[in-house]
Motif scaffolding. Structure first.
Motif, PDB file in Angstrom:
ATOM      1  N   GLN A   1       0.833  -1.204   0.000  1.00 21.76           N
ATOM      2  CA  GLN A   1       0.000   0.000   0.000  1.00 21.76           C
ATOM      3  C   GLN A   1       0.868   1.256   0.000  1.00 21.76           C
ATOM      4  O   GLN A   1       0.651   2.175  -0.793  1.00 21.76           O
ATOM      5  CB  GLN A   1      -0.902  -0.018   1.238  1.00 21.76           C
ATOM      6  CG  GLN A   1      -1.827   1.153   1.356  1.00 21.76           C
ATOM      7  CD  GLN A   1      -2.648   1.085   2.644  1.00 21.76           C
ATOM      8  OE1 GLN A   1      -2.334   0.338   3.564  1.00 21.76           O
ATOM      9  NE2 GLN A   1      -3.689   1.871   2.700  1.00 21.76           N
ATOM     10  N   VAL A   2       1.870   1.292   0.862  1.00 20.50           N
ATOM     11  CA  VAL A   2       2.726   2.475   0.964  1.00 20.50           C
ATOM     12  C   VAL A   2       3.545   2.661  -0.310  1.00 20.50           C
ATOM     13  O   VAL A   2       3.643   3.761  -0.841  1.00 20.50           O
ATOM     14  CB  VAL A   2       3.655   2.365   2.202  1.00 20.50           C
ATOM     15  CG1 VAL A   2       4.736   3.426   2.164  1.00 20.50           C
ATOM     16  CG2 VAL A   2       2.837   2.482   3.480  1.00 20.50           C
ATOM     17  N   LEU A   3       4.119   1.573  -0.826  1.00 28.61           N
ATOM     18  CA  LEU A   3       4.953   1.701  -2.019  1.00 28.61           C
ATOM     19  C   LEU A   3       4.130   2.000  -3.268  1.00 28.61           C
ATOM     20  O   LEU A   3       4.576   2.725  -4.152  1.00 28.61           O
ATOM     21  CB  LEU A   3       5.795   0.442  -2.219  1.00 28.61           C
ATOM     22  CG  LEU A   3       6.845   0.201  -1.138  1.00 28.61           C
ATOM     23  CD1 LEU A   3       7.553  -1.122  -1.379  1.00 28.61           C
ATOM     24  CD2 LEU A   3       7.843   1.340  -1.064  1.00 28.61           C
ATOM     25  N   HIS A   4       2.923   1.451  -3.336  1.00 27.53           N
ATOM     26  CA  HIS A   4       2.052   1.714  -4.478  1.00 27.53           C
ATOM     27  C   HIS A   4       1.615   3.171  -4.491  1.00 27.53           C
ATOM     28  O   HIS A   4       1.548   3.799  -5.547  1.00 27.53           O
ATOM     29  CB  HIS A   4       0.833   0.792  -4.438  1.00 27.53           C
ATOM     30  CG  HIS A   4      -0.091   1.018  -5.587  1.00 27.53           C
ATOM     31  ND1 HIS A   4      -1.178   1.857  -5.509  1.00 27.53           N
ATOM     32  CD2 HIS A   4      -0.079   0.536  -6.856  1.00 27.53           C
ATOM     33  CE1 HIS A   4      -1.804   1.873  -6.664  1.00 27.53           C
ATOM     34  NE2 HIS A   4      -1.155   1.080  -7.498  1.00 27.53           N
ATOM     35  N   ASP A   5       1.310   3.690  -3.330  1.00 26.25           N
ATOM     36  CA  ASP A   5       0.832   5.065  -3.209  1.00 26.25           C
ATOM     37  C   ASP A   5       1.956   5.999  -2.789  1.00 26.25           C
ATOM     38  O   ASP A   5       1.739   6.948  -2.053  1.00 26.25           O
ATOM     39  CB  ASP A   5      -0.306   5.145  -2.182  1.00 26.25           C
ATOM     40  CG  ASP A   5      -1.492   4.274  -2.554  1.00 26.25           C
ATOM     41  OD1 ASP A   5      -1.694   4.052  -3.765  1.00 26.25           O
ATOM     42  OD2 ASP A   5      -2.204   3.825  -1.646  1.00 26.25           O
ATOM     43  N   ALA A   6       3.167   5.729  -3.270  1.00 24.85           N
ATOM     44  CA  ALA A   6       4.349   6.449  -2.812  1.00 24.85           C
ATOM     45  C   ALA A   6       4.191   7.958  -2.895  1.00 24.85           C
ATOM     46  O   ALA A   6       4.608   8.675  -1.995  1.00 24.85           O
ATOM     47  CB  ALA A   6       5.580   6.008  -3.591  1.00 24.85           C
ATOM     48  N   SER A   7       3.584   8.439  -3.934  1.00 24.60           N
ATOM     49  CA  SER A   7       3.463   9.885  -4.064  1.00 24.60           C
ATOM     50  C   SER A   7       2.489  10.468  -3.049  1.00 24.60           C
ATOM     51  O   SER A   7       2.606  11.625  -2.658  1.00 24.60           O
ATOM     52  CB  SER A   7       3.020  10.258  -5.479  1.00 24.60           C
ATOM     53  OG  SER A   7       1.760   9.680  -5.752  1.00 24.60           O
ATOM     54  N   ASP A   8       1.544   9.664  -2.598  1.00 20.88           N
ATOM     55  CA  ASP A   8       0.555  10.130  -1.630  1.00 20.88           C
ATOM     56  C   ASP A   8       0.776   9.563  -0.229  1.00 20.88           C
ATOM     57  O   ASP A   8      -0.013   9.816   0.666  1.00 20.88           O
ATOM     58  CB  ASP A   8      -0.858   9.740  -2.086  1.00 20.88           C
ATOM     59  CG  ASP A   8      -1.229  10.365  -3.419  1.00 20.88           C
ATOM     60  OD1 ASP A   8      -0.754  11.487  -3.687  1.00 20.88           O
ATOM     61  OD2 ASP A   8      -1.965   9.720  -4.177  1.00 20.88           O
ATOM     62  N   ALA A   9       1.830   8.778  -0.058  1.00 22.88           N
ATOM     63  CA  ALA A   9       2.061   8.125   1.230  1.00 22.88           C
ATOM     64  C   ALA A   9       2.295   9.164   2.320  1.00 22.88           C
ATOM     65  O   ALA A   9       2.991  10.150   2.118  1.00 22.88           O
ATOM     66  CB  ALA A   9       3.252   7.188   1.135  1.00 22.88           C
ATOM     67  N   THR A  10       1.703   8.908   3.432  1.00 20.00           N
ATOM     68  CA  THR A  10       1.861   9.817   4.558  1.00 20.00           C
ATOM     69  C   THR A  10       2.940   9.304   5.486  1.00 20.00           C
ATOM     70  O   THR A  10       3.321   8.129   5.454  1.00 20.00           O
ATOM     71  CB  THR A  10       0.547   9.920   5.352  1.00 20.00           C
ATOM     72  OG1 THR A  10       0.253   8.637   5.922  1.00 20.00           O
ATOM     73  CG2 THR A  10      -0.600  10.372   4.456  1.00 20.00           C
ATOM     74  N   ASP A  11       3.412  10.191   6.325  1.00 19.38           N
ATOM     75  CA  ASP A  11       4.376   9.777   7.338  1.00 19.38           C
ATOM     76  C   ASP A  11       3.763   8.727   8.254  1.00 19.38           C
ATOM     77  O   ASP A  11       4.446   7.807   8.697  1.00 19.38           O
ATOM     78  CB  ASP A  11       4.827  10.973   8.172  1.00 19.38           C
ATOM     79  CG  ASP A  11       5.757  11.900   7.404  1.00 19.38           C
ATOM     80  OD1 ASP A  11       6.375  11.450   6.421  1.00 19.38           O
ATOM     81  OD2 ASP A  11       5.867  13.069   7.802  1.00 19.38           O
ATOM     82  N   GLU A  12       2.475   8.840   8.507  1.00 20.75           N
ATOM     83  CA  GLU A  12       1.800   7.876   9.376  1.00 20.75           C
ATOM     84  C   GLU A  12       1.817   6.474   8.747  1.00 20.75           C
ATOM     85  O   GLU A  12       2.074   5.480   9.429  1.00 20.75           O
ATOM     86  CB  GLU A  12       0.363   8.296   9.648  1.00 20.75           C
ATOM     87  CG  GLU A  12      -0.378   7.335  10.553  1.00 20.75           C
ATOM     88  CD  GLU A  12      -1.819   7.755  10.797  1.00 20.75           C
ATOM     89  OE1 GLU A  12      -2.580   6.897  11.272  1.00 20.75           O
ATOM     90  OE2 GLU A  12      -2.184   8.900  10.508  1.00 20.75           O
ATOM     91  N   ALA A  13       1.566   6.383   7.445  1.00 18.30           N
ATOM     92  CA  ALA A  13       1.587   5.088   6.759  1.00 18.30           C
ATOM     93  C   ALA A  13       2.981   4.488   6.818  1.00 18.30           C
ATOM     94  O   ALA A  13       3.146   3.289   7.057  1.00 18.30           O
ATOM     95  CB  ALA A  13       1.130   5.249   5.314  1.00 18.30           C
ATOM     96  N   TYR A  14       3.994   5.323   6.598  1.00 20.95           N
ATOM     97  CA  TYR A  14       5.375   4.847   6.696  1.00 20.95           C
ATOM     98  C   TYR A  14       5.663   4.348   8.108  1.00 20.95           C
ATOM     99  O   TYR A  14       6.211   3.260   8.285  1.00 20.95           O
ATOM    100  CB  TYR A  14       6.354   5.962   6.321  1.00 20.95           C
ATOM    101  CG  TYR A  14       7.756   5.675   6.785  1.00 20.95           C
ATOM    102  CD1 TYR A  14       8.545   4.741   6.126  1.00 20.95           C
ATOM    103  CD2 TYR A  14       8.285   6.313   7.906  1.00 20.95           C
ATOM    104  CE1 TYR A  14       9.826   4.454   6.564  1.00 20.95           C
ATOM    105  CE2 TYR A  14       9.564   6.030   8.347  1.00 20.95           C
ATOM    106  CZ  TYR A  14      10.316   5.107   7.679  1.00 20.95           C
ATOM    107  OH  TYR A  14      11.573   4.817   8.112  1.00 20.95           O
ATOM    108  N   ARG A  15       5.301   5.146   9.109  1.00 23.45           N
ATOM    109  CA  ARG A  15       5.569   4.747  10.500  1.00 23.45           C
ATOM    110  C   ARG A  15       4.858   3.449  10.847  1.00 23.45           C
ATOM    111  O   ARG A  15       5.419   2.595  11.536  1.00 23.45           O
ATOM    112  CB  ARG A  15       5.163   5.861  11.467  1.00 23.45           C
ATOM    113  CG  ARG A  15       6.157   7.013  11.516  1.00 23.45           C
ATOM    114  CD  ARG A  15       5.887   7.952  12.673  1.00 23.45           C
ATOM    115  NE  ARG A  15       4.529   8.478  12.676  1.00 23.45           N
ATOM    116  CZ  ARG A  15       4.116   9.550  12.030  1.00 23.45           C
ATOM    117  NH1 ARG A  15       4.971  10.223  11.284  1.00 23.45           N
ATOM    118  NH2 ARG A  15       2.872   9.968  12.113  1.00 23.45           N
TER     119      ARG A  15
END
Length: 87
Positions: free
Chosen positions: A52-66
């Protein structure tokens, strides 16, 4: 290192640990196998979040990464614990 590279490195490391542990499980006791099953469910959650995070890399939030990173670190601890129990 970018967050994307960081998550890929973490994912690669976890996959290697997971593969090594799978090879050792055939000799494991049932309680270790039960813990493995729990870790497999957590692995699925991690992979889903990673995708999910890598697919939406341009829209990924810091929260998703964390979230992905936290799940990955929890998996790393769980794999370490399992490895110790298999010794």
């Amino acid at each position: 290192m970018s967050w994307k590279e960081d998550l890929r490195k973490l994912s690669d490391n976890l996959k290697q640990q997971r593969d090594e542990l799978k090879l050792q499980l055939h000799l494991a006791k049932q309680d270790v196998r039960d813990e493995w099953d729990d870790m497999e469910e957590y692995w699925d959650r991690f992979r889903h979040k990673m995708d999910q995070v890598l697919h939406d890399a341009s829209d990924a939030t810091d929260e998703a990464y964390r979230t992905a990173h936290t799940i990955g670190e929890d998996l790393k601890s769980g794999y370490r614990r399992l490895r110790e129990r298999l010794k």
